[in-house]
Design an enzyme around this catalytic site. Sequence first.
Site, mmCIF file in Angstrom:
data_model
loop_
_atom_site.group_PDB
_atom_site.id
_atom_site.type_symbol
_atom_site.label_atom_id
_atom_site.label_comp_id
_atom_site.label_asym_id
_atom_site.label_seq_id
_atom_site.Cartn_x
_atom_site.Cartn_y
_atom_site.Cartn_z
ATOM 1 N N TYR A 1 0.811 -1.285 -0.078
ATOM 2 C CA TYR A 1 -0.138 -0.102 0.106
ATOM 3 C C TYR A 1 0.840 1.120 -0.183
ATOM 4 O O TYR A 1 1.560 1.309 0.927
ATOM 5 C CB TYR A 1 -0.992 0.060 1.249
ATOM 6 C CG TYR A 1 -1.977 -1.095 1.219
ATOM 7 C CD1 TYR A 1 -2.343 -1.635 0.318
ATOM 8 C CD2 TYR A 1 -2.764 -1.301 2.392
ATOM 9 C CE1 TYR A 1 -3.198 -2.707 0.287
ATOM 10 C CE2 TYR A 1 -3.755 -2.263 2.628
ATOM 11 C CZ TYR A 1 -3.896 -3.115 1.481
ATOM 12 O OH TYR A 1 -5.096 -4.008 1.449
ATOM 13 N N GLY B 1 -17.109 2.871 -0.775
ATOM 14 C CA GLY B 1 -17.986 4.083 -0.870
ATOM 15 C C GLY B 1 -19.414 3.905 -1.692
ATOM 16 O O GLY B 1 -20.089 4.842 -1.268
#
Length: 335
Positions: A58, A214
């Site tokens: 990441y 989301g």
Amino acid sequence: MTMQTRSLGTTGPQVSALGLGCMGMSALYGDADRAESIATVHAALEAGVTLLDTGDFYAMGHNEMLIGEALRAAPADLRERALVSVKFGALRDPDGAWVGYDGRPAAVKNFAAYSLQRLGVDHIDVYRIARLDPDVPIEETVGAIAELIEKGYVRHVGLSEVGADIIRRAAATAPIADLQIEYSLISRGIEESVLPTTRELGISITAYGVLSRGLISGHFTPDRQLAANDFRAHSPRFQGENLQHNLTLVEALRKIAEQKGVSVAQIAIAWVLSRGDDIVPLVGARTRERLTESLGALDVTLDAADLTAIEEAVPADAAAGDRYPAAQMAHLGSK
């Protein structure tokens, strides 16, 4: 809000009923605020969240260093309760491109050495390869993690995004605490064969993508402009007619949420929580505001009528578009 606990399988630790997925604090969802990210980790720990999830790839280690910084600055008692789950094996180039996976035993140990340093810890609680390396048998990769457990550098073996056959082979090699895989109202592929297999073997699910990045949070609008470094700008579910269709599902869910006096995000997370005590949702909150909203799902009770209404509003397989671009879908054990 009362923080419940759940076990990561029959061999894993007790963890909070919700975990914090920290990826978005460093990568793939546009720019993030470092100070707010650290404050959000601290708020999660203070609320009773114990499971922090990251990956060594990441932002090329940035996320692990961020978590390490947050843990060092946390009160000692909260720091000691924190359990860190790390994914490894994804290969990147300097441009940030994804160039494969490496599950060789020597690579496993190498990745772990760097993660321990970046996190500033003496062990990793759950360690897992992010995607199966097609050139290395899972037995070799899991065996290398088991050797790290023997030496005290890792506590538990996890898996990520693999199918039933690989789960069985891995579990025959070493005890497996959990499988991390996407699971939400609009991503239910695990229900056919993966979830029955993990339940048979006593392996938990840590479910990421519970708000579908989301999409089903209730906060995403059709006119939202996404940055070029936001994964969703290239995700099939966020494109054109797919997005329009998927947001109609959100509006149907919103009606049910409003009737219960909760938010769309809270009812979506509560649905995942309702699927079984062997499932731990990871919430990808990047701010304290979104974290607070997500934690509110713990106070949402869904009865049989609620569950029926939710599944009528958002039937299985109702989403338009794959959850990843085609090239990435090829590496997933459960589509």
